[in-house]
Motif scaffolding. Structure first.
Motif, PDB file in Angstrom:
ATOM      1  N   PHE A  11      36.656  53.628  33.240  1.00 19.66           N
ATOM      2  CA  PHE A  11      36.912  53.999  31.848  1.00 19.66           C
ATOM      3  C   PHE A  11      35.714  53.497  31.068  1.00 19.66           C
ATOM      4  CE2 PHE A  11      41.399  53.704  33.371  1.00 19.66           C
ATOM      5  CZ  PHE A  11      41.785  54.993  33.073  1.00 19.66           C
ATOM      6  N   GLY A  12      34.791  54.393  30.768  1.00 21.74           N
ATOM      7  CA  GLY A  12      33.558  53.966  30.102  1.00 21.74           C
ATOM      8  C   GLY A  12      32.776  53.034  31.011  1.00 21.74           C
ATOM      9  N   GLU A  13      32.485  51.831  30.502  1.00 22.54           N
ATOM     10  CA  GLU A  13      31.700  50.853  31.273  1.00 22.54           C
ATOM     11  C   GLU A  13      32.583  50.123  32.292  1.00 22.54           C
ATOM     12  OE1 GLU A  13      28.119  50.001  30.307  1.00 22.54           O
ATOM     13  OE2 GLU A  13      28.574  52.061  29.703  1.00 22.54           O
ATOM     14  N   LYS A  14      33.903  50.149  32.019  1.00 21.63           N
ATOM     15  CA  LYS A  14      34.808  49.316  32.816  1.00 21.63           C
ATOM     16  C   LYS A  14      35.245  50.020  34.107  1.00 21.63           C
ATOM     17  CE  LYS A  14      38.893  46.486  32.421  1.00 21.63           C
ATOM     18  NZ  LYS A  14      40.231  46.421  31.891  1.00 21.63           N
ATOM     19  N   THR A  15      35.071  49.313  35.238  1.00 19.97           N
ATOM     20  CA  THR A  15      35.531  49.862  36.517  1.00 19.97           C
ATOM     21  C   THR A  15      36.930  49.320  36.781  1.00 19.97           C
ATOM     22  OG1 THR A  15      33.277  49.940  37.310  1.00 19.97           O
ATOM     23  CG2 THR A  15      35.008  50.043  38.982  1.00 19.97           C
ATOM     24  N   VAL A  16      37.897  50.225  36.821  1.00 19.97           N
ATOM     25  CA  VAL A  16      39.287  49.815  37.014  1.00 19.97           C
ATOM     26  C   VAL A  16      39.646  49.831  38.499  1.00 19.97           C
ATOM     27  CG1 VAL A  16      41.681  50.355  36.411  1.00 19.97           C
ATOM     28  CG2 VAL A  16      39.890  50.654  34.726  1.00 19.97           C
ATOM     29  N   LEU A  17      39.117  50.814  39.234  1.00 19.86           N
ATOM     30  CA  LEU A  17      39.332  50.882  40.682  1.00 19.86           C
ATOM     31  C   LEU A  17      37.969  50.968  41.353  1.00 19.86           C
ATOM     32  CD1 LEU A  17      42.294  53.426  40.947  1.00 19.86           C
ATOM     33  CD2 LEU A  17      42.391  50.948  41.246  1.00 19.86           C
ATOM     34  N   ASN A  18      37.791  50.121  42.356  1.00 20.37           N
ATOM     35  CA  ASN A  18      36.451  50.009  42.925  1.00 20.37           C
ATOM     36  C   ASN A  18      36.417  50.456  44.389  1.00 20.37           C
ATOM     37  OD1 ASN A  18      33.784  49.360  42.955  1.00 20.37           O
ATOM     38  ND2 ASN A  18      34.117  47.169  43.309  1.00 20.37           N
ATOM     39  N   GLY A  19      36.697  51.756  44.612  1.00 27.24           N
ATOM     40  CA  GLY A  19      36.608  52.312  45.960  1.00 27.24           C
ATOM     41  C   GLY A  19      37.702  51.844  46.907  1.00 27.24           C
ATOM     42  N   ILE A  20      38.965  51.933  46.447  1.00 31.81           N
ATOM     43  CA  ILE A  20      40.062  51.475  47.316  1.00 31.81           C
ATOM     44  C   ILE A  20      40.492  52.586  48.291  1.00 31.81           C
ATOM     45  CG2 ILE A  20      40.912  49.838  45.578  1.00 31.81           C
ATOM     46  CD1 ILE A  20      43.339  51.743  45.208  1.00 31.81           C
ATOM     47  N   SER A  21      40.959  52.174  49.468  1.00 28.48           N
ATOM     48  CA  SER A  21      41.458  53.111  50.484  1.00 28.48           C
ATOM     49  C   SER A  21      42.750  52.550  51.074  1.00 28.48           C
ATOM     50  CB  SER A  21      40.447  53.277  51.624  1.00 28.48           C
ATOM     51  OG  SER A  21      39.207  53.712  51.124  1.00 28.48           O
ATOM     52  N   PHE A  22      43.734  53.411  51.230  1.00 28.15           N
ATOM     53  CA  PHE A  22      44.952  53.015  51.961  1.00 28.15           C
ATOM     54  C   PHE A  22      45.698  54.277  52.388  1.00 28.15           C
ATOM     55  CE2 PHE A  22      46.236  53.095  47.484  1.00 28.15           C
ATOM     56  CZ  PHE A  22      47.466  53.727  47.500  1.00 28.15           C
ATOM     57  N   ARG A  23      46.694  54.091  53.213  1.00 30.42           N
ATOM     58  CA  ARG A  23      47.443  55.218  53.751  1.00 30.42           C
ATOM     59  C   ARG A  23      48.932  54.840  53.765  1.00 30.42           C
ATOM     60  NH1 ARG A  23      46.592  59.009  58.421  1.00 30.42           N
ATOM     61  NH2 ARG A  23      44.375  58.764  58.015  1.00 30.42           N
ATOM     62  N   VAL A  24      49.779  55.783  53.392  1.00 32.69           N
ATOM     63  CA  VAL A  24      51.221  55.554  53.471  1.00 32.69           C
ATOM     64  C   VAL A  24      51.798  56.618  54.392  1.00 32.69           C
ATOM     65  CG1 VAL A  24      53.375  55.284  52.183  1.00 32.69           C
ATOM     66  CG2 VAL A  24      51.207  54.751  51.069  1.00 32.69           C
ATOM     67  N   ASN A  25      52.394  56.185  55.492  1.00 28.69           N
ATOM     68  CA  ASN A  25      52.918  57.145  56.468  1.00 28.69           C
ATOM     69  C   ASN A  25      54.267  57.705  56.030  1.00 28.69           C
ATOM     70  OD1 ASN A  25      50.709  56.712  58.296  1.00 28.69           O
ATOM     71  ND2 ASN A  25      51.658  54.718  58.739  1.00 28.69           N
ATOM     72  N   ASP A  26      54.658  58.780  56.702  1.00 23.71           N
ATOM     73  CA  ASP A  26      56.001  59.323  56.453  1.00 23.71           C
ATOM     74  C   ASP A  26      57.012  58.275  56.902  1.00 23.71           C
ATOM     75  OD1 ASP A  26      54.900  61.632  55.553  1.00 23.71           O
ATOM     76  OD2 ASP A  26      55.092  62.723  57.442  1.00 23.71           O
ATOM     77  N   GLY A  27      58.084  58.115  56.151  1.00 25.82           N
ATOM     78  CA  GLY A  27      59.120  57.147  56.504  1.00 25.82           C
ATOM     79  C   GLY A  27      58.653  55.715  56.319  1.00 25.82           C
ATOM     80  N   GLU A  28      57.805  55.507  55.321  1.00 22.60           N
ATOM     81  CA  GLU A  28      57.285  54.161  55.098  1.00 22.60           C
ATOM     82  C   GLU A  28      57.364  53.796  53.609  1.00 22.60           C
ATOM     83  OE1 GLU A  28      53.517  51.662  56.767  1.00 22.60           O
ATOM     84  OE2 GLU A  28      53.007  53.526  55.769  1.00 22.60           O
ATOM     85  N   ILE A  29      57.700  52.535  53.323  1.00 21.19           N
ATOM     86  CA  ILE A  29      57.643  52.038  51.936  1.00 21.19           C
ATOM     87  C   ILE A  29      56.427  51.129  51.836  1.00 21.19           C
ATOM     88  CG2 ILE A  29      58.827  50.775  50.104  1.00 21.19           C
ATOM     89  CD1 ILE A  29      61.486  51.479  51.344  1.00 21.19           C
ATOM     90  N   TYR A  30      55.532  51.504  50.951  1.00 19.88           N
ATOM     91  CA  TYR A  30      54.283  50.752  50.797  1.00 19.88           C
ATOM     92  C   TYR A  30      54.325  50.029  49.457  1.00 19.88           C
ATOM     93  CZ  TYR A  30      49.207  49.910  50.888  1.00 19.88           C
ATOM     94  OH  TYR A  30      47.959  49.330  50.902  1.00 19.88           O
ATOM     95  N   GLY A  31      54.213  48.732  49.485  1.00 14.13           N
ATOM     96  CA  GLY A  31      54.232  47.959  48.240  1.00 14.13           C
ATOM     97  C   GLY A  31      52.829  47.781  47.698  1.00 14.13           C
ATOM     98  N   LEU A  32      52.609  48.280  46.506  1.00 11.44           N
ATOM     99  CA  LEU A  32      51.289  48.120  45.877  1.00 11.44           C
ATOM    100  C   LEU A  32      51.433  47.013  44.835  1.00 11.44           C
ATOM    101  CD1 LEU A  32      48.517  49.546  46.089  1.00 11.44           C
ATOM    102  CD2 LEU A  32      49.215  50.992  44.197  1.00 11.44           C
ATOM    103  N   LEU A  33      50.896  45.858  45.165  1.00 12.64           N
ATOM    104  CA  LEU A  33      51.098  44.696  44.287  1.00 12.64           C
ATOM    105  C   LEU A  33      49.780  44.250  43.662  1.00 12.64           C
ATOM    106  CD1 LEU A  33      53.414  42.547  46.612  1.00 12.64           C
ATOM    107  CD2 LEU A  33      54.071  44.391  45.078  1.00 12.64           C
ATOM    108  N   GLY A  34      49.912  43.475  42.617  1.00 10.20           N
ATOM    109  CA  GLY A  34      48.717  42.954  41.955  1.00 10.20           C
ATOM    110  C   GLY A  34      49.066  42.411  40.593  1.00 10.20           C
ATOM    111  N   PRO A  35      48.214  41.543  40.040  1.00 11.81           N
ATOM    112  CA  PRO A  35      48.485  41.026  38.701  1.00 11.81           C
ATOM    113  C   PRO A  35      48.386  42.140  37.652  1.00 11.81           C
ATOM    114  CG  PRO A  35      46.577  39.925  39.716  1.00 11.81           C
ATOM    115  CD  PRO A  35      46.942  41.052  40.587  1.00 11.81           C
ATOM    116  N   ASN A  36      48.814  41.836  36.429  1.00 11.98           N
ATOM    117  CA  ASN A  36      48.694  42.828  35.346  1.00 11.98           C
ATOM    118  C   ASN A  36      47.236  43.235  35.178  1.00 11.98           C
ATOM    119  OD1 ASN A  36      51.418  42.612  34.753  1.00 11.98           O
ATOM    120  ND2 ASN A  36      51.107  40.950  33.293  1.00 11.98           N
ATOM    121  N   GLY A  37      47.010  44.537  34.994  1.00  9.06           N
ATOM    122  CA  GLY A  37      45.651  45.030  34.749  1.00  9.06           C
ATOM    123  C   GLY A  37      44.785  45.100  35.998  1.00  9.06           C
ATOM    124  N   SER A  38      45.423  45.005  37.171  1.00 10.82           N
ATOM    125  CA  SER A  38      44.614  45.028  38.398  1.00 10.82           C
ATOM    126  C   SER A  38      44.259  46.448  38.829  1.00 10.82           C
ATOM    127  CB  SER A  38      45.360  44.319  39.520  1.00 10.82           C
ATOM    128  OG  SER A  38      46.624  44.927  39.696  1.00 10.82           O
TER     129      SER A  38
END
Lengths: 253, 492
Positions: A11-38
């Motif tokens: 967002f402008g100068e600010k990088t909010v996501l820095n090249g993240i990669s992940f995969r969620v399979n069928d029949g899977e619950i994936y928890g995406l955790l992190g502090p506020n503003g992560s």
């Protein structure tokens, strides 16, 4: 299945996501955790086609939200952090609107809404204007509207917010049932014991990077901590900070 | 405080505008421009000024006091109607995006002052359309010119106060249930509202009549001098004018103060009206995607009647003809034709309301599988339905009076559709399939008036040349089909 590769969002100068990669399979619950503003909510909004990434790729059930954002919305159910609903409509009108836009057949819509409305205990509110309902009831309406079309993929951004214990339990059981049906679920929460309880794998985002990922057992082994809360605090460099703040508070009070 | 609210409002508008939000560089540029009060207002003034100078040219070539005062009466209606419109529609939008939610938690005595201030910032650039005329007048008659400036400012204030009054009565009450009587009550409120608007249309009609027959009916101006905007004709009698100005200012100053108090009270704690009726079983009534979007819009309109002010303009056009027909007992093709074209043309400002009705819910809409094409078609329908209804009512009235008005039926259907389609195709010209809300500024609306006016001019050509109504209707049909085709192709 959800596949995220090298996802970056600026967002402008600010990088909010820095090249993240992940995969969620069928029949899977994936928890995406992190502090506020992560960057959790930004990731989720990109997954459902509401936001566009600066670079990287996403595939939801084989569909690219960048190329076909409308098609992705047909297979995804999304519950945002805060319910955004038409406050001048009643839940009955709102469910009819969502059902119409999603092209759900009359019988199926009626059956599904009545089942979910009963499950979440909001039968008495169907004819009240949404704007007059409590936050928790609005959250339930938001949840029900995300489940109406029996989505293949569920993206839930702190969906437990505002739910009473009974409804939270029902949602938890529903998620486990959806998992059994083979749906892919991405789930974010600040209630770490809950994440520990229902997530098959957990990814921790911190300052726009996915700093660790794995099953609960794998995380314990990697970080040498016994529970998710300690893992979280250690990896987000907050453990020492929390201890210092607590010490200072004790002295001050 | 005002600066923060202004910046936040324009940030929200820019964020929802797909013409800029999807392009990071353009977005940064847009918020840099829009969030600067001076620059934002300056740009709007520049947009309005050419029209102001155009109108002021009339004042440069006339010296006759009676004509000048009549013209000033006519101009005084512009800031009044504009302020009422913007106050009613924009405040519903401002409150729906939650701009005042953080203020509720602060120890502020009357936060509605900030709402009013914010709206006045939005409204004030419209003065650029009328102030040049008053300044031209000031060169010839300094004191009268000064009074004209004061009356124009007061007109803006009156419109704003009445707009706030509408918001206070119609927009801030929360009905708990959509009971059986609710639709009926909402409908009654809308009818009351239309009658309220009609009162001003009637005044406008009389004022138009006065302008046309200024010399013959100078007495009527005298007779109606107390009612705004006719009261503006007093500018050449400075003492009386100043006295009337002070009376207006003190009465409406009080109304303004009391309304602001009421508005803030209702913002803090919206009154909840509960009706006994409860259902426990959901009954599905799914409809097509487009129809569902249109019905949703109209349900919100009926429940927030202040937003209906956006449809004031076609009503503004229909009223004088209706009154005239009832007076004369006839409604000929010559009467109906220009009115049907005007109803079509004045469908354009409806774009503002049909887009603003989404408010913050655009974020929800974006999670649904709605293509831009479906969204735009639904919005065209929402824009078209009220003008269609008005046009069809007029044609029916014409048939009732036996003027063979049935032949004009296609105009009542096609012309609002053409105006709405052109407007929406212009605003949704951005690439991609996604739903968004483009930013509508008044200079753009005026541009739309000009473009639609040119298209209507082409459609009306056979009438001008040989009163060939059928030929003209064929052009309208072909234009409608072309626009329907373009709407259908609206995507990447």
């Amino acid at each position: 299945m959800i596949v995220v590769e090298n996802l970056t969002k600026r967002f402008g100068e600010k990088t909010v996501l820095n090249g993240i990669s992940f995969r969620v399979n069928d029949g899977e619950i994936y928890g995406l955790l992190g502090p506020n503003g992560s960057g959790k909510s930004t990731t989720m909004k990109i997954l459902v086609g509401v936001l566009k990434p600066t670079s990287g790729s996403v595939s939801i059930a084989g569909i690219d939200p960048l190329r076909d954002p409308v098609k992705v919305k047909e297979v995804v159910g999304f519950v945002p952090e805060t319910p955004v609903l038409y406050e001048s409509l009643t839940p009955e009108e709102f469910f009819n609107f969502v059902g119409s836009v999603r092209g759900i057949a009359k019988e199926k819509l009626e059956e599904r809404v009545n089942y979910l409305v009963k499950a979440f205990g909001i039968e008495g509110y169907l004819d009240q204007f949404i704007g007059t309902l409590s936050f928790g009831t609005q959250q339930k309406i938001s949840l029900i509207s995300a489940l109406l079309h029996d989505p293949q993929v569920l993206v839930l951004d702190e969906a437990m917010n505002g739910l009473d214990p009974k409804s939270a339990r029902i949602l938890r059981e529903l998620l486990l049932e959806f998992k059994e049906e083979g749906k892919s679920i991405v789930f974010s929460t600040h209630v770490l014991p809950l994440a520990e309880m229902i997530c098959d794998r957990i990814g921790l985002i911190y300052k726009g990077d996915l700093i660790v990922e794995g099953t609960m057992e794998e995380l314990k082994e990697k970080v040498h901590e016994e529970n998710l809360e300690d893992i979280f605090l250690k990896l987000t460099e907050s453990k020492g900070e929390v201890e210092n703040i607590l010490q200072a508070l004790k002295e001050a009070l | 405080m005002l600066e923060i609210l202004y910046r936040e409002l324009h940030y929200q508008i820019a964020k929802r505008n797909p013409l800029v939000a999807n392009d990071e560089r353009q977005f940064q540029k847009a918020i840099k421009n829009a969030m600067n009060i001076k620059r934002g207002i300056g740009v709007q003034i520049l947009g309005f000024l050419p029209f102001g100078l155009l109108m002021a040219s009339t004042f440069a070539f006339t010296n006759e006091k009676l004509v000048l005062s009549s013209l000033m009466v006519s101009l005084a209606l512009i800031p009044f109607v504009f302020a009422m419109y913007v106050t009613a529609v924009q405040s519903s939008y401002i409150l729906s995006v939650g701009l005042f939610e953080p203020l509720k938690l602060l120890p502020i005595k009357m936060g509605s002052r900030y709402l009013s201030g914010l709206l006045l910032l939005e409204i004030s650039p419209s003065l650029a359309t009328v102030l040049p005329s008053a300044l031209f007048l000031m060169v010839k008659y300094p004191l009268s010119g000064l009074l004209a400036v004061l009356w124009l400012l007061l007109g803006l204030f009156l419109g704003h106060t009445l707009g706030l009054l509408l918001v206070n009565f119609f927009s801030l009450r929360i009905h708990q249930r959509a009971g059986k009587g609710h639709s009926l009550k909402s409908f009654a409120k809308v009818v009351m509202f239309l009658l309220f608007i009609g009162m001003f249309m009637m005044m406008n009609y009389l004022q138009y009549y006065i302008r046309e027959h200024s010399e013959q009916v100078a007495g009527i101006v005298e007779k109606y001098f107390i009612a705004y905007p006719f009261v503006v004709s007093s500018i050449f009698d400075p003492l009386r004018s100043m006295a009337l100005f002070l009376v207006y200012l003190s009465i409406f100053g009080l109304v303004y103060h009391l309304t602001l108090k009421g508005v803030w009270k209702k913002i803090l704690e919206p009154p909840v009206v509960s009706e006994k009726r409860s259902i426990s079983k959901f009954r599905a009534s799914p409809r097509g995607k487009i129809l569902a979007l249109v019905l949703k819009d109209f349900k919100i309109f009926v429940r927030k009647p202040a937003m209906l002010v956006a449809f004031l303009f076609p009503i503004y056009v229909i009223f004088p003809t209706l009154v005239s027909a009832l007076q004369r007992g006839e409604l000929g093709l010559e009467d109906l034709l220009p009115v049907l074209f005007m109803i079509g043309l004045f469908s354009v400002p409806g774009a503002d309301a049909v887009l603003k009705v989404e408010g913050k819910n655009l974020d929800f809409l974006k999670t649904l599988p709605i293509k831009k094409r479906d969204f735009v078609i639904a919005k065209v329908m929402s824009m078209t339905l009220i003008p269609n209804f008005l046009g069809l009512s007029l044609v029916t009235l014409g048939v009732f009076y036996g003027s063979g008005a049935f032949v004009l039926l296609p105009y009542a259907i096609f012309l609002p559709f053409i105006a709405s389609s052109i407007t929406m195709l212009y605003f949704f010209r951005y690439r991609g399939e996604e739903v968004g809300i483009p930013e509508l500024r008044w200079p753009q609306i005026i541009l739309m008036f000009i473009i639609v006016g040119i298209v209507f001019g082409i459609i009306a050509l056979p009438i001008f040349v040989s009163f060939n109504v059928i030929g003209s209707e064929v052009i309208a049909l072909v234009t409608s089909l072309t626009l329907a085709f373009l709407l259908g192709r609206l995507s990447r």
